[in-house]
Design a protein around this motif. Structure first.
Motif, PDB file in Angstrom:
ATOM      1  N   VAL A 193      45.833 -55.081  89.547  1.00 48.85           N
ATOM      2  CA  VAL A 193      45.710 -53.790  88.850  1.00 48.85           C
ATOM      3  C   VAL A 193      47.003 -53.292  88.217  1.00 48.85           C
ATOM      4  O   VAL A 193      46.987 -52.335  87.462  1.00 48.85           O
ATOM      5  N   MET A 194      48.110 -53.953  88.489  1.00 48.10           N
ATOM      6  CA  MET A 194      49.411 -53.484  87.990  1.00 48.10           C
ATOM      7  C   MET A 194      49.538 -53.694  86.485  1.00 48.10           C
ATOM      8  O   MET A 194      48.843 -54.519  85.895  1.00 48.10           O
ATOM      9  N   THR A 195      50.459 -52.969  85.897  1.00 53.36           N
ATOM     10  CA  THR A 195      50.874 -53.224  84.519  1.00 53.36           C
ATOM     11  C   THR A 195      52.016 -54.231  84.608  1.00 53.36           C
ATOM     12  O   THR A 195      53.046 -53.936  85.225  1.00 53.36           O
ATOM     13  N   ARG A 200      53.990 -43.690  91.434  1.00 48.28           N
ATOM     14  CA  ARG A 200      54.199 -45.023  90.857  1.00 48.28           C
ATOM     15  C   ARG A 200      54.995 -45.878  91.833  1.00 48.28           C
ATOM     16  O   ARG A 200      55.907 -45.382  92.491  1.00 48.28           O
ATOM     17  N   VAL A 251      52.651 -50.228  89.388  1.00 53.74           N
ATOM     18  CA  VAL A 251      51.298 -49.770  89.686  1.00 53.74           C
ATOM     19  C   VAL A 251      51.342 -48.257  89.857  1.00 53.74           C
ATOM     20  O   VAL A 251      52.248 -47.722  90.501  1.00 53.74           O
ATOM     21  N   SER A 252      50.398 -47.590  89.230  1.00 58.25           N
ATOM     22  CA  SER A 252      50.376 -46.130  89.264  1.00 58.25           C
ATOM     23  C   SER A 252      49.185 -45.629  90.063  1.00 58.25           C
ATOM     24  O   SER A 252      48.219 -46.366  90.312  1.00 58.25           O
ATOM     25  N   ASP A 256      46.139 -46.251  88.122  1.00 49.69           N
ATOM     26  CA  ASP A 256      45.632 -47.625  88.211  1.00 49.69           C
ATOM     27  C   ASP A 256      44.754 -47.784  89.447  1.00 49.69           C
ATOM     28  O   ASP A 256      43.678 -48.386  89.388  1.00 49.69           O
ATOM     29  N   GLU A 258      40.556 -48.333  89.905  1.00 48.13           N
ATOM     30  CA  GLU A 258      40.009 -49.439  90.687  1.00 48.13           C
ATOM     31  C   GLU A 258      39.101 -48.936  91.811  1.00 48.13           C
ATOM     32  O   GLU A 258      38.025 -49.465  92.031  1.00 48.13           O
ATOM     33  N   SER A 285      43.291 -41.182  83.456  1.00 50.80           N
ATOM     34  CA  SER A 285      44.188 -42.340  83.388  1.00 50.80           C
ATOM     35  C   SER A 285      43.709 -43.381  82.391  1.00 50.80           C
ATOM     36  O   SER A 285      44.520 -44.082  81.781  1.00 50.80           O
ATOM     37  N   THR A 316      49.918 -43.496  80.546  1.00 51.03           N
ATOM     38  CA  THR A 316      50.476 -44.529  81.431  1.00 51.03           C
ATOM     39  C   THR A 316      51.470 -43.900  82.350  1.00 51.03           C
ATOM     40  O   THR A 316      51.932 -42.827  82.145  1.00 51.03           O
TER      41      THR A 316
END
Length: 138
Positions: free
Chosen positions: A8-10, A100, A113-114, A117, A121, A132, A138
């Motif tokens: 799920v992270m950016t 974050r 990861v926020s 995020d 999920e 979000s 972001t």
């Protein structure tokens, strides 16, 4: 359903060296449409700086754009690894009261990861997930 932070992270988050001017961090936030940038010291994760940090620790204190990033950065940074479970990340955010978490491997940022995020999920129909998921968040 995702189980690990890596799911799920950016990836490839924006980073700024601690000694750079805060204006560099602000430009990175603007160009990446992000509210935070990971702070590094010789490439190793040492903190995180947010748009709120800039407002409160720089602008509100009448400090200039040349203020070093490290002077606006929050103290100890809580990090996770890509294999950290989503449940553990949620508990860390809750326990540390952070929104974050830098995702780190061998001291280097590989993602972020926020809270949003994780909300998307865990409960895609929640208000936080809706906000979000909106473009420009972001």
């Amino acid at each position: 359903m995702a189980t690990k932070v890596a799911d799920v992270m950016t990836p490839d988050p924006a980073t700024v060296e601690a000694g750079q001017p805060i204006s560099a961090a602000a430009r990175l936030m603007a160009s990446n449409d992000a509210g935070a940038v990971i702070v590094t010291n010789n490439g190793q994760v040492s903190g995180i700086v947010t748009d709120r940090d800039i407002a409160v620790r720089v602008v509100a204190q009448n400090r200039g754009p040349d203020t070093p990033v490290q002077e606006a950065t929050s103290g100890d940074v809580t990090t996770v690894g890509p294999d950290t479970s989503i449940d553990q990340a949620v508990q860390l955010m809750r326990g540390q009261a952070v929104r974050r978490l830098p995702v780190v491997e061998n001291g280097r940022a590989v993602g972020i990861v926020s809270l949003g995020d994780l909300a998307m999920e865990r409960d895609p129909s929640s208000a936080l997930a809706d906000i979000s998921a909106a473009e420009g968040n972001t």
